[in-house]
Write a protein that holds these residues in place. Structure first.
Motif, mmCIF file in Angstrom:
data_model
loop_
_atom_site.group_PDB
_atom_site.id
_atom_site.type_symbol
_atom_site.label_atom_id
_atom_site.label_comp_id
_atom_site.label_asym_id
_atom_site.label_seq_id
_atom_site.Cartn_x
_atom_site.Cartn_y
_atom_site.Cartn_z
ATOM 1 N N ILE A 82 -18.389 -31.347 5.519
ATOM 2 C CA ILE A 82 -16.972 -31.373 5.860
ATOM 3 C C ILE A 82 -16.802 -31.622 7.344
ATOM 4 C CG2 ILE A 82 -14.870 -29.967 5.924
ATOM 5 C CD1 ILE A 82 -15.921 -28.561 3.414
ATOM 6 N N ALA A 83 -15.887 -32.528 7.700
ATOM 7 C CA ALA A 83 -15.654 -32.891 9.091
ATOM 8 C C ALA A 83 -15.034 -31.730 9.857
ATOM 9 C CB ALA A 83 -14.744 -34.114 9.167
ATOM 10 N N SER A 84 -15.249 -31.714 11.176
ATOM 11 C CA SER A 84 -14.650 -30.692 12.030
ATOM 12 C C SER A 84 -14.102 -31.344 13.282
ATOM 13 C CB SER A 84 -15.674 -29.621 12.408
ATOM 14 O OG SER A 84 -16.725 -30.181 13.170
ATOM 15 N N GLU A 85 -13.265 -30.616 13.975
ATOM 16 C CA GLU A 85 -12.651 -31.094 15.210
ATOM 17 C C GLU A 85 -12.754 -29.992 16.257
ATOM 18 O OE1 GLU A 85 -8.392 -33.130 16.630
ATOM 19 O OE2 GLU A 85 -8.645 -32.305 14.616
ATOM 20 N N ASN A 86 -12.998 -30.370 17.507
ATOM 21 C CA ASN A 86 -13.164 -29.379 18.559
ATOM 22 C C ASN A 86 -11.837 -29.087 19.259
ATOM 23 O OD1 ASN A 86 -15.830 -29.694 17.873
ATOM 24 N ND2 ASN A 86 -16.555 -29.861 19.983
ATOM 25 N N PHE A 87 -11.633 -27.796 19.563
ATOM 26 C CA PHE A 87 -10.449 -27.361 20.283
ATOM 27 C C PHE A 87 -10.868 -26.457 21.434
ATOM 28 C CE2 PHE A 87 -8.968 -28.443 16.095
ATOM 29 C CZ PHE A 87 -7.750 -29.081 16.320
ATOM 30 N N SER A 88 -10.110 -26.490 22.517
ATOM 31 C CA SER A 88 -10.428 -25.665 23.673
ATOM 32 C C SER A 88 -10.227 -24.194 23.354
ATOM 33 C CB SER A 88 -9.545 -26.060 24.859
ATOM 34 O OG SER A 88 -8.208 -25.651 24.644
ATOM 35 N N ALA A 89 -10.875 -23.345 24.131
ATOM 36 C CA ALA A 89 -10.729 -21.905 23.956
ATOM 37 C C ALA A 89 -9.276 -21.486 24.152
ATOM 38 C CB ALA A 89 -11.635 -21.165 24.944
ATOM 39 N N ASP A 90 -8.572 -22.148 25.066
ATOM 40 C CA ASP A 90 -7.169 -21.799 25.310
ATOM 41 C C ASP A 90 -6.298 -22.071 24.092
ATOM 42 O OD1 ASP A 90 -7.719 -20.945 27.866
ATOM 43 O OD2 ASP A 90 -7.151 -22.828 28.830
#
Length: 370
Positions: free
Chosen positions: A2-10
């Motif tokens: 399954i694909a994923s996407e990165n997000f900042s900690a904020d």
């Protein structure tokens, strides 16, 4: 996969805070809780960060959580204390417990705090590391609500994953931190694999006949919805590879965290309690001052020598050096602060559903990715 996407900690922090705020948690408590959850994701412990919102949402819907709860001291001595978590999320109670243990250890060389009437508190290593950052040795354990672990020679679940964490100040090295479930893997790690569509390694989970289960979706349903089979203790389901040792560790964690505080033992609790009743999870926090035994600098020097010796050990593969516990998490943190925290599409959809149901904004949008 399954694909994923990165997000900042904020962004992750803002999303967690928005949902907790919509559920009615106070600003101070939601800020503290979100910080623990985000820091856990940054350290690569994806099973105990934002993904826990799925479980918290179920608890919130069932009426188990008292999100306005204020943990309180029930009794205390110079070096010990007992806290009532107030049936709220475990993070605020755990932070209060570990901070109190640290204060007592700094004043009296040892501090031990036990907590009852709590809920899931995230990753035990976070709290143990708090002590190490103050020059103390931290020891943390907890019971769990979900009965997920089979005892050695059994196929019926009796114990939780009952984590144990120990953190040690390590001088010029990052704090050494052993943070482990007493099962071969945390139950929420199975959830992460299910969200990612990955098969489990054979030996993590067994069915009611004692046979390995590798399909992560089936294993997840079995642990969280079924009756028989479950996670194996550290070492596996038999004594030939030391599974009885993991079973013993899990039992000790139950006694330290549950029996000592008066928290529930889930197999017994489940016979009489309603689904809406609080989990009454127990936690154990200890802070120990090395300077009570010898000069602190000498202690730190010896810890550094131990770590340096381990680092110098010849590895099996040249590109995979020998590390000490905690180093993979610190490395993940450095990387994720730059590249962001990966969120699988399946988890994004679940978080969106939770946010919409709570009336909170959904913030995991592509434009906000790291």
């Amino acid at each position: 996969m399954i694909a994923s996407e990165n997000f900042s900690a904020d962004v992750i922090r803002a999303q967690i805070e928005a949902i907790l705020r919509a559920w009615g948690m106070s600003e101070e408590k939601l800020r503290l809780t979100a910080e623990v959850m985000v820091e856990t994701d940054l350290r690569g412990i994806d099973s105990h960060g934002i993904s826990m919102l799925t479980q918290y949402a179920q608890m919130q819907k069932a009426g188990q959580l008292q999100l306005q709860a204020e943990p309180r001291i029930v009794r205390q001595s110079a070096s010990t204390a007992l806290l009532d978590g107030g049936a709220g999320l475990g993070h605020p109670a755990a932070l209060m417990g570990m901070n109190l243990a640290i204060e007592k250890a700094l004043a009296h060389d040892v501090g031990i705090v036990s907590v009852f009437n709590s809920h899931h508190f995230g990753a035990a290593g976070y709290y143990a590391t708090m002590a190490a950052e103050r020059g103390l040795i931290g020891v943390v354990s907890s019971t769990t609500r979900v009965i997920s672990v089979v005892p050695t020679n059994g196929v019926e679940r009796v114990l939780g994953t009952n984590p144990i964490a120990v953190a040690v100040p390590a001088g010029r090295h990052p704090s050494l931190c052993v943070d482990m479930s007493t099962s071969v893997v945390a139950a929420n790690k199975v959830k992460v694999y299910a969200l990612q569509g990955k098969d489990l390694p054979a030996g993590w989970v067994i069915d009611g006949d004692g046979q390995p289960v590798t399909d992560s979706g089936r294993a997840f349903r079995q642990i969280f919805e079924g009756q028989e089979g479950g996670l194996t203790p550290v070492g596996g389901d038999g004594s030939d590879m030391g599974g009885h040792k993991g079973y013993g560790l899990g039992l000790i964690a139950q006694i330290l965290s549950g029996s000592l505080s008066g928290a529930s033992f889930s197999p017994v609790r489940n016979r009489t309690q309603k689904p809406s009743d609080p989990d009454n999870i127990g936690h154990f926090f200890m802070a120990l001052n090395p300077a009570a035994f010898r000069p602190f600098d000498a202690f730190q020097s010896d810890v550094e020598v131990v770590i340096d010796t381990l680092h110098a050990t010849k590895p099996v593969h040249e590109d995979e050096p020998v590390l000490v516990p905690g180093e993979p998490e610190w490395a993940a943190r450095e990387e994720r602060l730059v590249t962001g925290i990966p969120i699988p599409e399946t988890l994004k959809l679940k978080v969106r559903e939770i946010a919409e149901a709570a009336g909170a904004p959904y913030l995991l949008q592509p434009a906000m990715a790291a």
